[in-house]
Motif scaffolding. Sequence first.
Motif, mmCIF file in Angstrom:
data_model
loop_
_atom_site.group_PDB
_atom_site.id
_atom_site.type_symbol
_atom_site.label_atom_id
_atom_site.label_comp_id
_atom_site.label_asym_id
_atom_site.label_seq_id
_atom_site.Cartn_x
_atom_site.Cartn_y
_atom_site.Cartn_z
ATOM 1 N N GLN A 129 0.824 -1.214 0.000
ATOM 2 C CA GLN A 129 0.000 0.000 0.000
ATOM 3 C C GLN A 129 0.859 1.266 0.000
ATOM 4 O OE1 GLN A 129 -2.813 0.308 3.193
ATOM 5 N NE2 GLN A 129 -3.737 2.142 2.372
ATOM 6 N N GLU A 130 1.949 1.248 0.727
ATOM 7 C CA GLU A 130 2.818 2.429 0.824
ATOM 8 C C GLU A 130 3.339 2.844 -0.553
ATOM 9 O OE1 GLU A 130 6.969 3.524 2.992
ATOM 10 O OE2 GLU A 130 5.546 2.300 4.124
ATOM 11 N N TRP A 131 3.706 1.863 -1.392
ATOM 12 C CA TRP A 131 4.205 2.179 -2.722
ATOM 13 C C TRP A 131 3.138 2.917 -3.531
ATOM 14 C CZ3 TRP A 131 2.802 1.375 -7.729
ATOM 15 C CH2 TRP A 131 3.759 1.640 -8.706
ATOM 16 N N TYR A 132 1.898 2.461 -3.462
ATOM 17 C CA TYR A 132 0.804 3.098 -4.203
ATOM 18 C C TYR A 132 0.601 4.537 -3.738
ATOM 19 C CZ TYR A 132 -0.616 -1.281 -6.401
ATOM 20 O OH TYR A 132 -0.659 -2.416 -7.155
ATOM 21 N N VAL A 133 0.645 4.738 -2.423
ATOM 22 C CA VAL A 133 0.473 6.087 -1.866
ATOM 23 C C VAL A 133 1.622 6.987 -2.306
ATOM 24 C CG1 VAL A 133 0.421 7.417 0.275
ATOM 25 C CG2 VAL A 133 -0.895 5.304 0.096
ATOM 26 N N ASP A 134 2.858 6.484 -2.214
ATOM 27 C CA ASP A 134 4.034 7.282 -2.588
ATOM 28 C C ASP A 134 4.017 7.694 -4.055
ATOM 29 O OD1 ASP A 134 4.945 7.045 -0.006
ATOM 30 O OD2 ASP A 134 6.421 5.474 -0.457
ATOM 31 N N HIS A 135 3.471 6.850 -4.926
ATOM 32 C CA HIS A 135 3.467 7.132 -6.355
ATOM 33 C C HIS A 135 2.146 7.710 -6.862
ATOM 34 C CE1 HIS A 135 6.927 4.439 -5.945
ATOM 35 N NE2 HIS A 135 7.390 5.044 -7.030
ATOM 36 N N GLY A 136 1.215 7.949 -5.957
ATOM 37 C CA GLY A 136 -0.059 8.557 -6.347
ATOM 38 C C GLY A 136 -0.941 7.659 -7.188
ATOM 39 N N VAL A 137 -0.770 6.364 -7.058
ATOM 40 C CA VAL A 137 -1.566 5.399 -7.821
ATOM 41 C C VAL A 137 -2.709 4.916 -6.938
ATOM 42 C CG1 VAL A 137 -1.498 3.161 -8.993
ATOM 43 C CG2 VAL A 137 0.490 4.676 -9.095
ATOM 44 N N PRO A 138 -3.943 4.869 -7.451
ATOM 45 C CA PRO A 138 -5.061 4.369 -6.619
ATOM 46 C C PRO A 138 -4.775 2.955 -6.114
ATOM 47 C CG PRO A 138 -5.894 5.380 -8.622
ATOM 48 C CD PRO A 138 -4.398 5.292 -8.770
ATOM 49 N N TYR A 139 -5.009 2.745 -4.844
ATOM 50 C CA TYR A 139 -4.743 1.450 -4.200
ATOM 51 C C TYR A 139 -5.961 0.556 -4.355
ATOM 52 C CZ TYR A 139 -3.456 -1.906 -0.567
ATOM 53 O OH TYR A 139 -3.149 -3.050 0.125
ATOM 54 N N ARG A 140 -6.022 -0.149 -5.473
ATOM 55 C CA ARG A 140 -7.125 -1.087 -5.690
ATOM 56 C C ARG A 140 -6.665 -2.169 -6.659
ATOM 57 N NH1 ARG A 140 -10.162 3.733 -7.871
ATOM 58 N NH2 ARG A 140 -9.306 4.007 -9.939
ATOM 59 N N ARG A 141 -7.355 -3.271 -6.584
ATOM 60 C CA ARG A 141 -6.983 -4.414 -7.412
ATOM 61 C C ARG A 141 -8.260 -5.156 -7.785
ATOM 62 N NH1 ARG A 141 -2.315 -4.755 -8.750
ATOM 63 N NH2 ARG A 141 -1.032 -6.427 -8.021
ATOM 64 N N GLY A 142 -8.355 -5.621 -8.991
ATOM 65 C CA GLY A 142 -9.509 -6.386 -9.430
ATOM 66 C C GLY A 142 -9.063 -7.608 -10.209
#
Length: 148
Positions: A129-142
């Motif tokens: 999750q931290e990587w997604y937050v740091d890079h501004g990418v929405p934290y979701r997966r489908g």
Amino acid sequence: KQWYQRRVAITAGGFLPSTGRHYFRYKRTFMSCERVRETNTLARSGQLWESVVITMLGYNRHKLLELMEEAKFEAVQKIEGRTIVYSAMGHEWRQFGNPLRQRPVSSIYLPSQVSSRVLNDIQEFLSSQEWYVDHGVPYRRGYLFYGE
């Protein structure tokens, strides 16, 4: 107790006092609970604006913190090990229905290679999750599965 320290949980409690002021004792401390329903509504959703204020007699605020911690723990116990489905309602997400029991992975038929790849991907995603937050990418997966 540790589950809700690691994750954010939005839960609905089982105690809902009627409007007005109510008195009770919690661990030998007198408290009051006042529920106020305003006549105004929230701008976009049209929901009524409500507030609940808990007041205690005494100077030891730890009793109030214990009450809130106990309420939070009870609420989390009701959803632990369950899946919560959310639905978009206007500009916000709301819980849709009651929490559902999680289905065991062993009850899903997938070829063993596919199953292990998906489970590894899920574990990797949950720990990143931290990587997604740091890079501004929405934290979701489908995942989309299809078959014959």
